[in-house]
Motif scaffolding. Structure first.
Motif, PDB file in Angstrom:
ATOM      1  N   UNK A 109      -3.293   1.610  16.002  1.00  0.00           N
ATOM      2  CA  UNK A 109      -3.702   1.632  14.598  1.00  0.00           C
ATOM      3  C   UNK A 109      -2.691   2.455  13.799  1.00  0.00           C
ATOM      4  N   UNK A 110      -1.992   1.814  12.861  1.00  0.00           N
ATOM      5  CA  UNK A 110      -1.090   2.579  12.013  1.00  0.00           C
ATOM      6  C   UNK A 110      -1.872   3.325  10.931  1.00  0.00           C
ATOM      7  N   UNK A 111      -1.547   4.588  10.724  1.00  0.00           N
ATOM      8  CA  UNK A 111      -2.179   5.389   9.678  1.00  0.00           C
ATOM      9  C   UNK A 111      -1.050   6.057   8.904  1.00  0.00           C
ATOM     10  N   UNK A 112      -0.833   5.580   7.699  1.00  0.00           N
ATOM     11  CA  UNK A 112       0.305   6.047   6.908  1.00  0.00           C
ATOM     12  C   UNK A 112       0.181   7.528   6.555  1.00  0.00           C
ATOM     13  N   UNK A 113       1.214   8.296   6.862  1.00  0.00           N
ATOM     14  CA  UNK A 113       1.259   9.707   6.507  1.00  0.00           C
ATOM     15  C   UNK A 113       0.164  10.556   7.134  1.00  0.00           C
ATOM     16  N   UNK A 114      -0.344  10.133   8.278  1.00  0.00           N
ATOM     17  CA  UNK A 114      -1.486  10.831   8.880  1.00  0.00           C
ATOM     18  C   UNK A 114      -1.073  12.126   9.555  1.00  0.00           C
ATOM     19  N   UNK A 115      -2.037  12.975   9.734  1.00  0.00           N
ATOM     20  CA  UNK A 115      -1.849  14.239  10.437  1.00  0.00           C
ATOM     21  C   UNK A 115      -2.382  14.054  11.852  1.00  0.00           C
ATOM     22  N   UNK A 116      -1.527  14.186  12.856  1.00  0.00           N
ATOM     23  CA  UNK A 116      -1.924  13.925  14.245  1.00  0.00           C
ATOM     24  C   UNK A 116      -3.032  14.874  14.706  1.00  0.00           C
ATOM     25  N   UNK A 117      -3.012  16.117  14.224  1.00  0.00           N
ATOM     26  CA  UNK A 117      -4.048  17.080  14.600  1.00  0.00           C
ATOM     27  C   UNK A 117      -5.403  16.619  14.073  1.00  0.00           C
ATOM     28  N   UNK A 118      -5.422  16.138  12.828  1.00  0.00           N
ATOM     29  CA  UNK A 118      -6.672  15.660  12.228  1.00  0.00           C
ATOM     30  C   UNK A 118      -7.196  14.430  12.965  1.00  0.00           C
TER      31      UNK A 118
END
Length: 195
Positions: free
Chosen positions: A37-46
């Protein structure tokens, strides 16, 4: 000439019958569901914390076991439990219920995250829950039973396992989609008016 025509007819019928038999055999490919699942500009920790919360509080396929969460690699894995129902060998008999175990795995990718539901195993005898058989092997055993032409248990089990894989994946993806996205470098939830 007659011999050639007869030979062609016989070979054509044998090809047709083998194709028909192949359609009745249960699939031997592993039952699984996986997605990146691509998540643009996501924070991996979140993303990792959202997934961890889902496995701890929203995962419905209990009892769960072998839970492993690694905050350093941001990977999560666990074993979930479900049940499958099969028709009894005798027409008047009760349904047979078997325990079904599967693995759920989550990990962070460069563009977002990935997850999969796979490695299904069946407990053939509830009196010995430590003995598990890979689902594909169990389906093959069911397809070879004498009563399978009536019960179609190989197809029943295949359909139910596919439904479990799909349900787990759908529940997880729906939960992840409902969570706020925090971009890299940001802390906390967006304030009112920000998206």
């Amino acid at each position: 000439m007659k011999k050639i025509i007869v030979a062609l007819l016989v070979s054509g019928l044998s090809l047709f019958s083998s194709a028909t038999q192949a359609q009745g055999i249960a699939p031997t490919t592993p039952i699984a569901y996986s997605e990146k699942v691509p998540v643009e500009g996501s924070n991996s920790v979140t993303l990792y914390h959202h997934a961890l919360l889902w496995t701890q509080e929203k995962f419905l396929y209990n009892p769960k076991s072998n839970v492993q969460a690694n905050p350093e690699t941001k990977e999560i894995s666990l074993t979930g439990t479900s049940k499958i129902k099969m028709a009894a060998a005798k027409t008047s008999g009760p349904e047979q219920v078997r325990i079904l175990h599967f693995n759920f795995r989550f990990g962070i990718t460069e563009q977002g995250y990935s997850y999969n539901v796979s490695t299904f195993r069946v407990v053939p005898d509830e009196k010995d829950p430590t003995v598990m058989v890979p689902l594909e092997e169990y389906i093959k055993q069911l397809s070879e039973e004498r009563t399978n032409t009536r019960t179609r248990n190989d197809r029943r089990v295949t359909a139910q396992a596919n439904a479990v894989a799909s349900d787990v994946a759908s529940a997880f993806r729906s939960y992840m989609n409902s969570q706020p996205v925090v971009k890299d470098g940001e802390i906390g939830l967006p304030t009112d008016g920000e998206e």
